[in-house]
Design an enzyme around this catalytic site. Structure first.
Site, mmCIF file in Angstrom:
data_model
loop_
_atom_site.group_PDB
_atom_site.id
_atom_site.type_symbol
_atom_site.label_atom_id
_atom_site.label_comp_id
_atom_site.label_asym_id
_atom_site.label_seq_id
_atom_site.Cartn_x
_atom_site.Cartn_y
_atom_site.Cartn_z
ATOM 1 N N SER A 4 30.868 -21.197 16.319
ATOM 2 C CA SER A 4 30.683 -19.824 16.789
ATOM 3 C C SER A 4 30.753 -18.911 15.573
ATOM 4 O O SER A 4 31.521 -19.180 14.635
ATOM 5 C CB SER A 4 31.806 -19.457 17.762
ATOM 6 O OG SER A 4 31.909 -18.053 17.881
ATOM 7 N N ARG A 61 32.153 -16.267 15.495
ATOM 8 C CA ARG A 61 33.506 -15.693 15.506
ATOM 9 C C ARG A 61 34.531 -16.587 14.798
ATOM 10 O O ARG A 61 35.588 -16.105 14.398
ATOM 11 C CB ARG A 61 33.969 -15.452 16.946
ATOM 12 C CG ARG A 61 33.250 -14.307 17.614
ATOM 13 C CD ARG A 61 33.934 -13.943 18.923
ATOM 14 N NE ARG A 61 33.488 -12.649 19.390
ATOM 15 C CZ ARG A 61 32.415 -12.445 20.143
ATOM 16 N NH1 ARG A 61 31.695 -13.480 20.527
ATOM 17 N NH2 ARG A 61 32.072 -11.239 20.525
ATOM 18 N N ASP A 118 27.146 -20.929 25.306
ATOM 19 C CA ASP A 118 27.138 -19.750 26.181
ATOM 20 C C ASP A 118 26.501 -20.168 27.505
ATOM 21 O O ASP A 118 25.382 -19.763 27.830
ATOM 22 C CB ASP A 118 26.363 -18.616 25.518
ATOM 23 C CG ASP A 118 27.068 -18.120 24.277
ATOM 24 O OD1 ASP A 118 28.160 -17.561 24.403
ATOM 25 O OD2 ASP A 118 26.544 -18.338 23.164
ATOM 26 N N GLY A 124 24.986 -24.380 14.394
ATOM 27 C CA GLY A 124 24.559 -24.357 15.799
ATOM 28 C C GLY A 124 23.225 -23.632 15.927
ATOM 29 O O GLY A 124 22.295 -24.112 16.588
ATOM 30 N N HIS A 125 23.104 -22.470 15.262
ATOM 31 C CA HIS A 125 21.835 -21.727 15.306
ATOM 32 C C HIS A 125 20.718 -22.548 14.646
ATOM 33 O O HIS A 125 19.593 -22.589 15.137
ATOM 34 C CB HIS A 125 21.943 -20.402 14.539
ATOM 35 C CG HIS A 125 22.922 -19.431 15.126
ATOM 36 N ND1 HIS A 125 24.109 -19.105 14.520
ATOM 37 C CD2 HIS A 125 22.887 -18.709 16.275
ATOM 38 C CE1 HIS A 125 24.752 -18.219 15.241
ATOM 39 N NE2 HIS A 125 24.049 -17.959 16.322
ATOM 40 N N MET A 152 22.301 -13.138 17.025
ATOM 41 C CA MET A 152 22.921 -11.908 16.516
ATOM 42 C C MET A 152 23.342 -12.124 15.057
ATOM 43 O O MET A 152 24.213 -11.421 14.542
ATOM 44 C CB MET A 152 24.113 -11.519 17.386
ATOM 45 C CG MET A 152 23.678 -11.182 18.814
ATOM 46 S SD MET A 152 24.766 -10.048 19.649
ATOM 47 C CE MET A 152 26.261 -11.002 19.718
HETATM 48 O O1 PAF Z 1 23.786 -15.526 22.270
HETATM 49 C C1 PAF Z 1 23.581 -14.539 21.532
HETATM 50 O O2 PAF Z 1 23.724 -14.609 20.296
HETATM 51 C C2 PAF Z 1 23.176 -13.209 22.143
HETATM 52 O O3 PAF Z 1 23.815 -13.002 23.353
HETATM 53 C C3 PAF Z 1 21.651 -13.058 22.289
HETATM 54 C C4 PAF Z 1 21.085 -14.054 23.268
HETATM 55 C C5 PAF Z 1 20.987 -13.223 20.928
HETATM 56 C C6 PAF Z 1 21.332 -11.662 22.811
HETATM 57 O O4 PAF Z 1 21.796 -10.660 21.954
#
Ligand code: PAF
Length: 280
Positions: free
Chosen positions: A185, A187, A150, A36-37, A30
């Site tokens: 995160s 956030r 998550d 992390g990403h 998102m």
């Molecule tokens: O983990 C996330 O960032 C979201 O829940 C995802 C998997 C991209 C779905 O919108």
């Protein structure tokens, strides 16, 4: 790195990569990307020849409109970060590209989405399943990469892939933490300095849980953590549970977990809701 918005462009790039015999790795996000990403992109690059990342803030998974409005957005910075990380294709659709018609499909995950996040954020996992199934339909990856932060989402997505009989391998990747051990995160960027200091108690408690788990019952550890959170003025606990690592049924004794156990927490620090977990 190629950047595209529409389904048509996306499909053309993916078809070209597939024609060239490349395996497709997919990292749905998102946005408001952090290390992390980027670690998910790196893992995808290790395991696949062509890496696709999507950036789309999915309104369907927010049960709280204020949370959706507050969610950080930084498309230019995300594009730069992904370029640097060596991502091959960035898909940045609009809402119309993802949901050309209102998407009303309802998914069911049994007890898995009734507890923890599912209980506290009604409709959240249905929204996640809607967007992830749609993204999988568009990207058709060989593998998709998700963070273990998550944890419940990862289990739900594994179940989704089974239900839809998709040939996509779901890869769970380790939680990345900052210098104070706080789980990364998007956030975290919304925390004030004071809230950040409060938030750093979360990993301290999770470390304590790990240590206590060799000597105490799950129910005793739960009581201890609930007491510790209640002592912090700026924090409000949504849940702390020790659960079976596959079914997410909460347990009182570690022997009751047939598939190993995991401790999961969700806490509001000021207005910001944070989650963390530790596999025991
Ligand atoms: O983990 C996330 O960032 C979201 O829940 C995802 C998997 C991209 C779905 O919108």
């Amino acid at each position: 790195m190629q950047v595209c918005i529409t389904e048509k462009e996306l499909k053309e790039y993916i078809a070209a990569a597939k024609k060239a015999g490349k395996s497709i790795g997919f990292v749905p996000t998102m946005g408001a990307l952090h290390k992390g990403h980027i670690s998910l992109i790196e893992e995808s690059k290790k395991q696949c020849k062509f890496t696709v990342c999507s950036v789309f803030v999915n309104p369907n998974q927010f049960n709280d409109k204020k949370d959706l409005e507050r969610y950080p957005r930084q498309p230019e910075k995300d594009t730069e970060l992904l370029k640097k990380a060596g991502c091959d294709l960035l898909f940045m659709p609009t809402e119309k590209d993802i949901y050309p018609k209102p998407y009303t499909r309802k998914f069911s995950f049994g007890k898995l989405d009734q507890v923890l996040e599912g209980k506290h954020r009604p409709g959240h996992f249905n929204g996640v399943a809607q967007v992830v199934s749609r993204l999988f339909e568009l990207v058709e990856p060989d593998k998709a990469f998700f963070g273990l932060k998550d944890y419940q989402q990862l289990l739900v997505i594994k179940d989704l892939v089974k239900q839809l009989k998709l040939k996509i391998e779901i890869v769970g990747c380790a939680i990345l933490r900052d210098e104070e051990n706080l789980a990364l995160s998007s956030r975290n960027a919304l925390l004030t300095e004071e809230e950040y200091d409060e938030a750093t108690f979360i990993p301290i408690w999770m470390d304590e849980v790990k240590k206590l788990s060799t000597r105490y019952k799950a129910s005793q550890i739960k009581a201890r953590i609930e007491t510790l959170v209640a002592q912090r003025d700026k924090m409000k606990l949504d849940y702390f549970e020790i659960c079976d690592a596959e079914t997410l049924e909460s347990i009182k004794n570690f022997e009751d977990a047939e598939n190993g156990s995991v401790a999961l927490i969700a806490v509001h620090v000021g207005k910001i809701r944070l989650i963390d977990n530790v596999i025991l």
